[in-house]
Scaffold this motif. Structure first.
Motif, short mmCIF file in Angstrom:
data_model
loop_
_atom_site.label_atom_id
_atom_site.label_comp_id
_atom_site.label_asym_id
_atom_site.label_seq_id
_atom_site.Cartn_x
_atom_site.Cartn_y
_atom_site.Cartn_z
N GLN A 216 0.84 -1.16 0.05
CA GLN A 216 -0.05 0.04 -0.25
C GLN A 216 0.85 1.26 -0.02
O GLN A 216 1.74 1.45 0.76
CB GLN A 216 -0.84 0.08 1.12
CG GLN A 216 -1.96 1.02 1.11
CD GLN A 216 -3.37 0.79 1.93
OE1 GLN A 216 -3.25 0.09 2.92
NE2 GLN A 216 -4.34 1.21 1.09
N GLY B 38 -2.47 5.70 -0.88
CA GLY B 38 -3.59 4.81 -0.48
C GLY B 38 -3.77 3.67 -1.44
O GLY B 38 -4.20 2.46 -1.29
N GLU C 197 -10.72 -0.67 6.13
CA GLU C 197 -10.44 0.79 5.94
C GLU C 197 -9.42 0.98 4.91
O GLU C 197 -9.36 1.83 4.12
CB GLU C 197 -10.02 1.35 7.18
CG GLU C 197 -11.17 1.64 8.10
CD GLU C 197 -12.19 2.62 7.51
OE1 GLU C 197 -11.80 3.58 7.01
OE2 GLU C 197 -13.34 2.35 7.31
N ALA C 198 -8.38 -0.03 4.63
CA ALA C 198 -7.36 -0.34 3.89
C ALA C 198 -7.91 -0.17 2.54
O ALA C 198 -7.44 0.49 1.67
CB ALA C 198 -6.23 -1.25 4.15
N ARG D 11 -11.16 0.80 1.73
CA ARG D 11 -11.58 2.08 1.31
C ARG D 11 -10.74 3.14 1.00
O ARG D 11 -10.86 3.72 0.02
CB ARG D 11 -12.32 2.57 2.57
CG ARG D 11 -13.26 3.74 2.31
CD ARG D 11 -13.46 4.57 3.49
NE ARG D 11 -14.27 3.85 4.47
CZ ARG D 11 -15.62 3.83 5.03
NH1 ARG D 11 -16.18 4.57 4.32
NH2 ARG D 11 -15.97 3.06 5.67
N TRP D 12 -9.46 3.24 1.68
CA TRP D 12 -8.38 4.13 1.17
C TRP D 12 -8.00 3.87 -0.24
O TRP D 12 -7.83 4.85 -1.04
CB TRP D 12 -7.43 3.94 2.28
CG TRP D 12 -6.31 5.23 2.21
CD1 TRP D 12 -6.30 6.31 1.64
CD2 TRP D 12 -4.87 4.92 2.67
NE1 TRP D 12 -5.31 7.11 1.78
CE2 TRP D 12 -4.10 6.24 2.35
CE3 TRP D 12 -4.26 3.96 3.25
CZ2 TRP D 12 -2.87 6.52 2.58
CZ3 TRP D 12 -2.70 4.29 3.31
CH2 TRP D 12 -2.29 5.30 3.39
N ALA D 13 -7.77 2.60 -0.41
CA ALA D 13 -7.31 2.25 -1.78
C ALA D 13 -8.30 2.76 -2.94
O ALA D 13 -8.13 3.19 -3.96
CB ALA D 13 -6.97 0.75 -2.02
N ASP E 232 -10.76 5.08 -2.68
CA ASP E 232 -10.99 6.39 -2.90
C ASP E 232 -9.71 6.85 -3.67
O ASP E 232 -9.81 8.04 -4.35
CB ASP E 232 -10.69 7.10 -1.49
CG ASP E 232 -12.35 6.93 -0.64
OD1 ASP E 232 -13.02 6.22 -1.37
OD2 ASP E 232 -12.11 7.11 0.61
N ALA E 233 -8.33 6.39 -3.36
CA ALA E 233 -7.25 6.88 -4.20
C ALA E 233 -7.50 6.42 -5.70
O ALA E 233 -7.18 7.48 -6.45
CB ALA E 233 -6.10 6.12 -3.49
N GLU F 278 0.09 9.42 -7.88
CA GLU F 278 -1.04 10.17 -8.05
C GLU F 278 -1.32 10.91 -9.49
O GLU F 278 -2.05 11.69 -9.68
CB GLU F 278 -1.45 10.95 -7.03
CG GLU F 278 -1.44 10.34 -5.86
CD GLU F 278 -1.88 11.23 -4.44
OE1 GLU F 278 -2.77 12.05 -4.55
OE2 GLU F 278 -0.98 11.03 -3.52
N THR G 240 -18.85 -1.87 4.02
CA THR G 240 -19.20 -0.60 4.64
C THR G 240 -20.32 -0.10 4.74
O THR G 240 -20.78 0.62 5.74
CB THR G 240 -18.38 0.35 3.91
OG1 THR G 240 -18.84 0.60 2.62
CG2 THR G 240 -16.64 -0.01 3.72
#
Length: 626
Positions: free
Chosen positions: A309, A313, A380-381, A383-385, A387-388, A407, A433
């Motif tokens: 990771q 994210g 959460e990991a 979700r972070w990925a 969103d990224a 990015e 989620t």
């Protein structure tokens, strides 16, 4: 420093920016230059964690003293391609290369005309002749001689290969189409199981020297309820394979995660690169294993989060097999140390390229594992990925790109596999989620591909089409539905459409999304049943469509209520735990599974739907039947 590669969104291309070779990135500019000079194009395809790509680079591309660079620049236009950034290019040229060598792999070296038609190919070429393989300079000299003295023969070969590829692609649509029934799927599973290595587990001949891969797509098909119930002896092959791999050197006992493949049948002497694709899928394999392997699940999850990771994210593509130890490059030396021995070493580099579809595979696997194991940090990991990826890997008009680095988006468009794999991961994340926005985005991605198809009877395609250079040249791979080391575009989109159907994106037992999944499966079913080892992902979707689903929705203000915990332990097709507000949001967004589901007498309430009918709601965890 080559400015054409220095700012690439691929670490693999950046690593070649300092070569004394006038590399071009993949694109029309290179072919225009070849036409201007009337020289052939050498397309060199690899990826950043490929060991033999590194070797050939050191031997033939990095050292100006070998004169290889001068030969290349004098007689060719040299193009460097990251296969992970341009999978469509890789697949097309890999198919063409099969006409010249049975030993396919990377680095892949393909010589093509300025019009893009391949006429000769190979893989690794050494600096001096070795074991029947000509030296790279000899290959360059032979191609140059043929180009200048026997141009007509080159054109004939290129035309023949282009015609063969076109015929292979058109043949897909000529087969009879229907979805396989249970008996056919169980027969395919038994045929797949017959390829088991009875001595060491997995697939292959125990006496063969060929590399041995996990083939996670095939293992996941063998774990489906259709196979477990109707062909348990075939399903046991998947469990034995996981046990054998998990207890062998193929698995890193310190940091978790599996290596790419083993060079010996007993899973020893691994090729020490750790890929996102393999580990994301093997996380699901371990999650569904019988008996359970929580140590394997936790090890893979730790590797994905702690190693791959990225700061933004997203998950990086892979970790290299090589590292620096005592001032020298070492293949696998880092992984041969225990935890204490690694403490003082710099770990192998991670390719930080965030590939859209591969992140979808990891997002889905972590969402499912986090739910089943009660690990909110894994969710959460994921979700972070997600969103990224939705931030960096999407163009202004909503289309996906293939990848990003730091990015910064790649110019390479997303593939059907990217759309399908990301959509599938987002659908799983939405369930984990309770947030419908991820399911809405998944639906948009699937809809976009089906809307872009030439007609209702064709495979879906990405909005805007595929690689523009290949499209202009008329070069493409044969059947795009077969799996390599990941689910194909048709299989991934079929799986995502089926997931949306299970969430009620259709009205009733049948509807548009189920029909889409069925049509894709039916289109490629004959090939899948004939070669199940190459179509595991598609067969897994077929198996899901062959049985009536079970969907559980728990509505509760407290998502950790006892009835929610009890529901998460049930192996249903969908287990969604939502608040009353979230349930309303799902209904408003058009997901009928959540309609008319709320609290009963103010208590957390579970709704258990089976065979397209919902049982009476219950508020006591004991009333939920496993």
């Amino acid at each position: 420093m080559n400015p054409r590669l220095a700012d690439a969104t691929s670490p693999y291309l950046r690593a070649h920016a300092g070569n004394p070779v006038a590399w071009y990135p993949w694109g029309e500019e290179a072919f225009a230059e070849a036409r201007r000079r009337d020289v052939p194009v050498m397309v060199s395809i690899g990826y950043s964690t490929c060991h033999w790509c590194h070797v050939m680079a050191r031997e033939s591309f990095e050292d100006a003293a070998t004169a290889t660079a001068a030969d290349l620049d004098a007689g060719f236009v040299a193009v460097k391609v990251d296969r992970e950034e341009h999978p469509e290019v890789d697949a097309a040229y890999m198919a063409a290369a099969s006409a010249f060598t049975p030993n396919l792999g990377w680095p892949l070296t393909v010589f093509v005309t300025p019009e893009g038609r391949p006429f000769y190919a190979g893989t690794y070429f050494p600096p001096t002749p070795r074991a029947g393989i000509p030296a790279f300079r000899q290959v360059l000299a032979a191609v140059t001689e043929a180009w200048t003295e026997r141009r007509g023969e080159i054109d004939q070969t290129a035309d023949a290969i282009a015609d063969a590829l076109a015929q292979a692609r058109s043949a897909v649509g000529e087969r009879p189409r229907r979805t396989p029934d249970r008996g056919e799927l169980q027969g395919a599973a038994r045929a797949l199981a017959a390829r088991e290595d009875p001595r060491h587990g997995g697939f292959g001949d125990p006496a063969a020297p060929a590399p041995k891969f996990p083939i996670a797509t095939a293992l996941r098909f063998l774990q489906t309820p259709v196979v477990r119930e109707g062909a348990p002896e075939a399903s046991a092959v998947a469990d034995r394979a996981l046990t054998a791999m998990a207890d062998s050197p193929l698995r890193d006992p310190v940091e978790g995660g599996f290596f790419r493949y083993a060079t010996r049948p007993d899973w020893t002497v691994p090729h020490y690169e750790r890929m996102l694709t393999d580990n994301a899928q093997l996380l699901d394999v371990a999650l569904d294993a019988t008996p359970p392997r929580p140590d394997v699940v936790r090890g893979i999850a730790a590797f994905l989060i702690d190693v791959l990771q990225q700061p933004g994210g997203g998950f990086g593509a892979a970790q290299d097999s090589e590292s620096w130890i005592d001032g020298a490059r070492s293949e696998g030396g880092y992984y041969g140390r225990d935890a204490g021995g690694r403490a003082g070493l710099e770990p192998p580099a991670v390719d930080g390229k965030v590939v859209t579809g591969w992140n979808g595979l990891a997002i889905g696997a972590l969402a499912r594992a986090g739910t089943r194991f009660g690990e909110p940090a894994w969710i959460e990991a994921a979700r972070w990925a997600a969103d990224a990826v939705l931030q960096a890997n999407v163009t202004a008009d909503g289309r996906l790109v293939r990848a990003s680095l730091d990015e910064v988006a790649s110019r390479s468009p997303g593939t059907p596999a990217d759309y399908g794999q990301l959509a599938g991961g987002l659908a799983a994340l939405a369930v984990a989620t309770g947030e419908v926005a991820y399911a809405v985005r998944a639906r948009e991605l699937v809809d976009a591909c089906f809307a872009a198809a030439a007609d209702a009877d064709a495979d879906p395609v990405t909005p805007g089409g595929g690689d523009p250079v290949l499209a202009q040249q008329g070069i493409g791979a044969p059947d795009a539905a077969s799996d390599g080391d990941e689910p194909s575009g048709p299989a991934a989109l079929a799986a995502a459409a089926a997931a949306l159907w299970l969430l009620g994106a259709d009205d009733g037992a049948d509807g548009a999304y189920r029909e889409r999944a069925e049509a894709l499966v039916a289109r490629h079913a004959p090939a899948a049943l004939a070669q199940p080892i190459a179509y595991g992902a598609l067969l897994r979707v077929a198996a899901a469509l062959a049985v009536a689903p079970r969907q559980i929705v728990v509505v509760t203000p407290d998502t950790e209520a006892d009835i929610a915990t009890a529901a998460r332990g049930i192996p249903a097709d969908v287990v969604a735990v939502v608040t009353p507000e979230q349930a309303h949001a799902w209904v408003t967004a058009g997901f009928g599974l959540f309609a008319d589901k709320g609290l009963r007498e103010g208590r957390p309430t579970a709704y258990d739907c089976r065979d397209f009918a919902c049982r009476l709601p219950v508020t006591d965890p004991a009333d939920l039947v496993p």
